[in-house]
Design an enzyme around this catalytic site. Sequence first.
Site, PDB file in Angstrom:
ATOM      1  N   GLU A 191      -9.252 -16.697 -13.991  1.00 13.18           N
ATOM      2  CA  GLU A 191      -9.362 -15.253 -13.760  1.00 13.18           C
ATOM      3  C   GLU A 191      -8.735 -14.815 -12.438  1.00 13.18           C
ATOM      4  OE1 GLU A 191     -13.467 -14.115 -14.230  1.00 13.18           O
ATOM      5  OE2 GLU A 191     -13.536 -14.694 -16.320  1.00 13.18           O
ATOM      6  N   GLU A 397     -14.196 -18.733 -21.915  1.00  7.00           N
ATOM      7  CA  GLU A 397     -15.515 -18.232 -21.510  1.00  7.00           C
ATOM      8  C   GLU A 397     -15.929 -17.113 -22.442  1.00  7.00           C
ATOM      9  OE1 GLU A 397     -16.155 -16.847 -17.482  1.00  7.00           O
ATOM     10  OE2 GLU A 397     -15.055 -18.572 -16.672  1.00  7.00           O
TER      11      GLU A 397
HETATM   12  O1  IFM Z   1     -19.830 -16.155 -13.901  1.00  7.88           O
HETATM   13  C1  IFM Z   1     -18.593 -15.622 -14.192  1.00  7.88           C
HETATM   14  C2  IFM Z   1     -17.520 -16.682 -14.133  1.00  7.88           C
HETATM   15  O2  IFM Z   1     -17.488 -17.317 -12.902  1.00  7.88           O
HETATM   16  C3  IFM Z   1     -16.162 -16.080 -14.375  1.00  7.88           C
HETATM   17  N1  IFM Z   1     -16.146 -15.281 -15.574  1.00  7.88           N
HETATM   18  C4  IFM Z   1     -17.222 -14.326 -15.762  1.00  7.88           C
HETATM   19  C5  IFM Z   1     -18.557 -14.998 -15.560  1.00  7.88           C
HETATM   20  C6  IFM Z   1     -19.691 -13.987 -15.774  1.00  7.88           C
HETATM   21  O3  IFM Z   1     -19.588 -12.944 -14.876  1.00  7.88           O
END
Ligand code: IFM
Length: 492
Positions: A191, A397
Amino acid sequence: MTAVRPESGSRTGAATGATPSDSPSVSATGFPTGFLWGAATASYQVEGAATVHGRTPSIWDTFSHTPGKVRNGDTGDIAADHYHRYREDVALMKDLGLGAYRFSISWSRVQPTGRGPAVEQGLDFYRRLVDELLEAGITPVATLYHWDLPQELEDAGGWPLRDTAERFADYTALVAGALGDRVPMWTTLNEPWCSAFLGYGSGVHAPGRTEPAATLRAAHHLNLAHGKGVQVLRGLLPADAQTSITLNLHQVRPLTTSAEDADAARRIDEVGNRVFTGPILDGAYPEDLLRRTSSLVDWDELVKPGDLEAIATPIDVLGVNYYTPTIVSASDGAGDSRDDGHGASDHSPWTGSEDVAFHLAPGQRTAMNWAVDASGLHALLTQLHEEHPELPLMVTENGAAFDDYVSPEGRVEDPERIAYLHSHLEAVRQAVADGADVRGYFLWSLLDNFEWSYGYAKRFGTVYVDYATQRRIPKASAHWYADVIRRGGLPD
Ligand code: IFM
């Protein structure tokens, strides 16, 4: 991503190492054969052990220790103590039947100052973790950078400084040299939008700077670090190792059908998505973004000859993180709700498009106040497939925070999370049916953990962590997910 096409001027043709003929076949459950069922964590969020063996502060250590930056003054000093409890955690993963574990490496643990030789004891932790995973039959998926820049590199200028990309390439070589023989899947950055736009724009993330020009410089140098990192990995890893980057792509929707809202959506798509997918997959930044931000940044000076070629070095798979859609409208100047879901700040992270208003989607919300809307994941995957038909995708994710608690019987019931996961896995299945080449799904997160500026107030884990005792309790969703993995698909 939106349905709006990028401006002509972006080169097309995905920079990937795969071809459509590599696509796996789809099994009776609707998921591809060999689909990776995993769960993810990140170093600063779970490891703890902040000062062992010479580990020095990362920007998140500094930020979390700065009063007022993180809720309740929480820090990652101990977190879920994964550093000391990784064996127990891998055993838990094995019980759940996980096929893969996505973790990140703490740069400050491996190369504390961000320069020079590696600290072998730091690398040893990851060697032990990876060996434990392999022993348990779980594929290790390593992310090199999940937001925890060594503080010394930030002090030298951080991501807005070009040299940080060079430092990342050196660090990549150290880690790949140590783990390349046993980690088959590598992600350069997690990210980068958050690193650049929340770290240097709105300042809700470390290092907490609020400088619009630095935001764009950081974005370019993160892209460059990715490209150089892939080149280093390619030179050091076995030929069958896979390289990727993970992006939190915004599934941007205009609030209404008006031309003004469509334009707002297009601009947020550029500064939220195409500032990364443009150069990485198409070899160019969106021309409109360059034009709109030219008063902030001299792009001709920033983007050096050869940068775009390096950034577009082919990757094998694109990691996609998705939680909720992003609904926008042209601002009417009357103080529209500006909840963009990324944390409150007086400074907009949307450099060059600060005038856009953000809106909460209707319907059920998670504890983050994010709308539950699985159609956004389907839309993202299918749009990526349409634009880059040869690009294998991986959901790196997806998950939700809810206010979990332990019942008097010692159980954690989380039916909302089960429903969330079910609908999003159904969206993945549908995207596969619609032709998208999706190779895996990683639930965020394996464990409750340090949720950045929210500290420990938000629980994303499928395994509950009692922070006072560090006891782990698999929630009902963990048992549900284990069943999904056993079946290789969703229950009826
Ligand atoms: O916890 C975070 C993660 O570190 C990166 N993506 C989003 C998740 C939830 O906010």
